[in-house]
Motif scaffolding. Structure first.
Motif, PDB file in Angstrom:
ATOM      1  N   UNK A  59       0.806  -1.207   0.000  1.00 48.16           N
ATOM      2  CA  UNK A  59       0.000   0.000   0.000  1.00 48.16           C
ATOM      3  C   UNK A  59       0.845   1.265   0.000  1.00 48.16           C
ATOM      4  N   UNK A  60       2.144   1.107   0.158  1.00 51.34           N
ATOM      5  CA  UNK A  60       3.008   2.283   0.279  1.00 51.34           C
ATOM      6  C   UNK A  60       3.743   2.597  -1.011  1.00 51.34           C
ATOM      7  N   UNK A  61       4.483   3.686  -0.950  1.00 51.87           N
ATOM      8  CA  UNK A  61       5.290   4.071  -2.104  1.00 51.87           C
ATOM      9  C   UNK A  61       6.678   4.435  -1.620  1.00 51.87           C
ATOM     10  N   UNK A  62       7.684   3.899  -2.295  1.00 50.18           N
ATOM     11  CA  UNK A  62       9.051   4.193  -1.882  1.00 50.18           C
ATOM     12  C   UNK A  62       9.322   5.686  -1.947  1.00 50.18           C
ATOM     13  N   UNK A  63      10.028   6.164  -0.955  1.00 52.74           N
ATOM     14  CA  UNK A  63      10.388   7.577  -0.931  1.00 52.74           C
ATOM     15  C   UNK A  63       9.266   8.491  -0.500  1.00 52.74           C
ATOM     16  N   UNK A  64       8.079   7.934  -0.286  1.00 52.08           N
ATOM     17  CA  UNK A  64       6.908   8.748   0.033  1.00 52.08           C
ATOM     18  C   UNK A  64       6.262   8.295   1.341  1.00 52.08           C
ATOM     19  N   UNK A  65       6.014   6.999   1.444  1.00 48.09           N
ATOM     20  CA  UNK A  65       5.322   6.475   2.617  1.00 48.09           C
ATOM     21  C   UNK A  65       3.944   5.971   2.232  1.00 48.09           C
ATOM     22  N   UNK A  66       2.997   6.133   3.147  1.00 49.01           N
ATOM     23  CA  UNK A  66       1.634   5.681   2.907  1.00 49.01           C
ATOM     24  C   UNK A  66       0.701   6.879   2.868  1.00 49.01           C
ATOM     25  N   UNK A  67      -0.262   6.832   1.962  1.00 48.27           N
ATOM     26  CA  UNK A  67      -1.304   7.847   1.948  1.00 48.27           C
ATOM     27  C   UNK A  67      -2.324   7.497   3.034  1.00 48.27           C
ATOM     28  N   UNK A  68      -2.546   8.433   3.947  1.00 46.91           N
ATOM     29  CA  UNK A  68      -3.364   8.164   5.129  1.00 46.91           C
ATOM     30  C   UNK A  68      -4.770   7.694   4.742  1.00 46.91           C
ATOM     31  N   UNK A  69      -5.425   8.466   3.880  1.00 51.27           N
ATOM     32  CA  UNK A  69      -6.804   8.142   3.490  1.00 51.27           C
ATOM     33  C   UNK A  69      -6.886   6.763   2.837  1.00 51.27           C
ATOM     34  N   UNK A  70      -5.957   6.504   1.918  1.00 47.66           N
ATOM     35  CA  UNK A  70      -5.986   5.232   1.199  1.00 47.66           C
ATOM     36  C   UNK A  70      -5.727   4.054   2.140  1.00 47.66           C
ATOM     37  N   UNK A  71      -4.731   4.222   2.984  1.00 43.54           N
ATOM     38  CA  UNK A  71      -4.375   3.121   3.870  1.00 43.54           C
ATOM     39  C   UNK A  71      -5.523   2.822   4.826  1.00 43.54           C
ATOM     40  N   UNK A  72      -6.146   3.884   5.323  1.00 42.78           N
ATOM     41  CA  UNK A  72      -7.294   3.694   6.210  1.00 42.78           C
ATOM     42  C   UNK A  72      -8.393   2.904   5.488  1.00 42.78           C
TER      43      UNK A  72
END
Lengths: 212, 212
Positions: A59-72
DNA sequence: ATATCCTTGTTAATATTATCACAACCCCTG
DNA sequence: CAGGGGTTGTGATAATATTAACAAGGATAT
């Protein structure tokens, strides 16, 4: 989920914790979060967080992390939230009423449709807008009104028969607050909240603070 | 306990379960029990039961098993039961009242001396024979009335300040029902009952019954 | 008394869970 | 559009926890 991989219970018990953190982040308008930042917030190691989430997909992206809304949204999907679960509570005493009140204020995803009790003087009354019915009518009620979750807040002595009636009525899962381990057919999940056990563990650590 | 061996939390969480089983056995006048019989009763393997108990000493006898009364007494000693624990409950809403009622009917080993709340209309009233005081007076009350355990049944928003006040008042342990992970000084044990997390895990297993 | 049967305590093996370490690779800045 | 910094996904490793196995030795029956 990746394949039909069996997910460890340890991972499953952490998912709701992630969800709570993500809700808080969303409320504070945080858009993205790295595993390291999440780690600082909730105390699990960054490595564990990444590994947990990866059981279900990247669910994540390298160099960015996780998008809160999407991960939720992903975690809600994994858990099975996003639809309403109908519940009944067996045992309309203080604990049953407290759980009823908790649920009605907690989320629209959970809805208590009826309370049940043996006590004549309670039957027919309403608590928090929910009618109390006779426990003898429980199975019949469930057959008329399909219900997802049965909550058991009766005494230890009455818990097994409450459980049997819930199962006979076709509930999909049981949330048990009685201090007893209930028999049931395989395939019916049950979560136990054993308050006395919990209190006893606390007492142990009070007496052995060096072991915390 | 053998030496100063650090006991795993997994073991500690099983001790109250053993205690419950032993209470039932005592009530049914069973004098002795083998690890195999206990295993059949509570579901842990016999091997695990023997290993758990052996962390604290050899309570059994070869060819005989364990004496129910003695083993129960040993586990009570390990946990630290056998004296009275004084408690206060912060949050006199439905959940706080339910916990208050649970404790007063559960055992004389635990005694709630006061409830606390912010709501003007509750302060001064009694619930289950226990007076509700203003939460502003919490720390002062605790200094006058030494208390072992603080129970937190307030909202998420008010939980941290309740926790701080309990710690300032010198409680030895905290039982937290708010859906938040509270900050506190090292050495203060805390048991969390996160109802929403528990419910979410149940929902996961309802939707993935093959993983039970 | 003696022999058999049980059941523990304990060590070894296995399984599960958590952490480490790093290549891959995307964001971001200039 | 190129280079540096940051972060994931993941295989390897370490730590924990559970189960299996069995020798040691008391209980029980005779």
């Amino acid at each position: 989920m990746k394949q039909n991989e069996k997910i460890s219970p340890a991972v499953i018990r952490r998912l709701p914790r992630y969800l709570r953190a993500l809700e808080d982040l969303e409320n504070s308008n945080t858009e993205r979060i790295s595993s390291g930042e999440l780690s600082a917030l909730i105390g699990y190691t960054a490595s564990q967080i990444r590994q947990d989430l990866n059981h279900f997909g990247g669910f994540g992206q390298q160099g960015y992390g996780y998008n809160v809304k999407d991960l939720k949204a992903e975690i809600e999907k994994i858990l099975g939230l996003g639809r309403q679960y109908k519940m009944v509570i067996v045992g309309a005493g203080r604990l049953g009423q407290a759980i009823n009140s908790f649920i009605s204020s907690y989320s629209d995803d959970f809805c208590v449709t009826s309370l049940f009790d043996v006590k004549e003087e309670l039957i027919g009354k309403e608590k928090h807008g929910v009618l109390i019915r006779a426990v003898d009518d429980l199975t019949a009620y469930l057959k008329e009104n399909p219900t997802d979750i049965g909550v058991i807040t009766v005494t230890k002595e009455n818990a097994q028969s409450a459980c049997d009636a819930l199962v006979a009525g076709g509930v999909s899962g049981i949330w048990n607050f009685a201090p007893i381990d209930l028999e049931r057919p395989a395939g019916i999940p049950m979560e136990n909240v054993h308050l006395s056990d919990n209190l006893h563990s606390l007492v142990y650590y009070i007496n052995h603070p060096e072991q915390i």
